[in-house]
Design an enzyme around this catalytic site. Structure first.
Site, PDB file in Angstrom:
ATOM      1  N   ASP A  11       0.786  -1.250   0.000  1.00 50.96           N
ATOM      2  CA  ASP A  11       0.000   0.000   0.000  1.00 50.96           C
ATOM      3  C   ASP A  11       0.818   1.301   0.000  1.00 50.96           C
ATOM      4  OD1 ASP A  11      -1.978  -1.917   0.215  1.00 50.96           O
ATOM      5  OD2 ASP A  11      -2.818  -1.191   2.094  1.00 50.96           O
ATOM      6  N   LYS A 108      -7.034  -4.982  -3.000  1.00 54.22           N
ATOM      7  CA  LYS A 108      -7.809  -5.507  -1.863  1.00 54.22           C
ATOM      8  C   LYS A 108      -8.692  -4.394  -1.333  1.00 54.22           C
ATOM      9  CE  LYS A 108      -4.079  -4.354   1.300  1.00 54.22           C
ATOM     10  NZ  LYS A 108      -4.792  -3.274   2.004  1.00 54.22           N
ATOM     11  N   CYS A 153      -2.014  -2.767   7.645  1.00 53.29           N
ATOM     12  CA  CYS A 153      -1.934  -3.702   6.521  1.00 53.29           C
ATOM     13  C   CYS A 153      -0.653  -4.528   6.496  1.00 53.29           C
ATOM     14  CB  CYS A 153      -2.169  -2.948   5.217  1.00 53.29           C
ATOM     15  SG  CYS A 153      -3.903  -2.397   5.095  1.00 53.29           S
TER      16      CYS A 153
HETATM   17  C1  VGL Z   1      -4.654   0.645   5.698  1.00 56.57           C
HETATM   18  C2  VGL Z   1      -6.256   1.467   7.102  1.00 56.57           C
HETATM   19  C3  VGL Z   1      -7.209   1.371   6.099  1.00 56.57           C
HETATM   20  C4  VGL Z   1      -3.220   0.255   5.501  1.00 56.57           C
HETATM   21  C5  VGL Z   1      -5.590   0.524   4.690  1.00 56.57           C
HETATM   22  O1  VGL Z   1      -2.769   0.195   4.340  1.00 56.57           O
HETATM   23  O2  VGL Z   1      -2.530   0.004   6.520  1.00 56.57           O
HETATM   24  N1  VGL Z   1      -4.999   1.105   6.900  1.00 56.57           N
HETATM   25  N2  VGL Z   1      -6.864   0.904   4.902  1.00 56.57           N
END
Ligand code: VGL
Ligand code: ZN
Length: 199
Positions: A11, A108, A153
């Protein structure tokens, strides 16, 4: 013992970098180090948080405060600011990330009803993303994780990978955390307990 070792980059997207909707402090600082690390692996895999507008993990949908917690059918869920909406600039990878080096990009969080912190399973802990099958059919048995955010994540992905039997390392120097309400300490302990190596 000849292991096939993948770098799993979690991410590294604009919304998790300074100026983004769910900015992680220093999130952009890890990009050069991640790019430099890529050449040392047999495979490079990127994940991309990819929510439809009005996703059930968004506080705005529940008229709730961001970072509050609600009960979902699958358990407690932190409610986040709207982030990583499919096709938006915030959902795009950081402009300096070497996306061309990726063998696979796995998205995702596209299921409107279930969040997905982990690259392996949605937050109901049962719906698979398909990543496990990809790794196994390629003979990948060892993973190093980097990216954002350490305590969400990266943490969930690392713990799931260890539970699935992969040899898992998290390179903490190439991760940054959201760190609220003790989430980083809890994540660190949980990863260690699951047998994840923190480097
Ligand atoms: C994430 C919160 C919501 C992350 C993704 O990538 O850690 N955290 N969506
Ligand atoms: Zn998300």
């Amino acid at each position: 013992m000849n292991m096939t070792h993948a770098l799993l980059v979690i991410d590294v997207q604009n919304d998790f970098c300074p100026g983004g909707a769910l900015a992680v402090s220093g999130g952009d600082q890890i990009v050069p180090g991640i790019n430099a690390a890529m050449a040392g692996f047999d495979a490079v895999i990127l994940t991309q948080d990819w929510h439809p507008a009005g996703h059930s993990s968004f506080a705005s949908v529940h008229d709730a405060a961001p970072m509050s917690v609600t009960g979902m059918p699958y358990g407690p869920q932190v409610l986040w600011p709207d982030h990583c909406i499919q096709g938006s600039d915030g959902a795009a990878f950081h402009a300096d990330l070497n996306v061309d080096a990726a063998d696979l990009i796995i998205r995702k969080g596209y299921n409107p009803a279930i969040d997905s912190y982990s690259a392996f399973f949605e937050n109901d802990k049962t719906t698979p993303t398909g990543l496990e099958g990809y790794l196994r059919t390629r003979g990948i048995d060892r993973l190093t994780l980097v990216g954002l955010a350490t305590d969400f994540c990266v943490n969930y992905s690392a713990v799931d990978a260890a539970k699935l039997g992969f040899n898992v390392t998290v390179d903490m120097g190439l991760c940054r955390a959201i760190d609220f309400d003790g989430s980083l300490d809890a994540a660190t302990q949980g990863m260690k307990a699951a047998g994840v190596i923190l480097a």
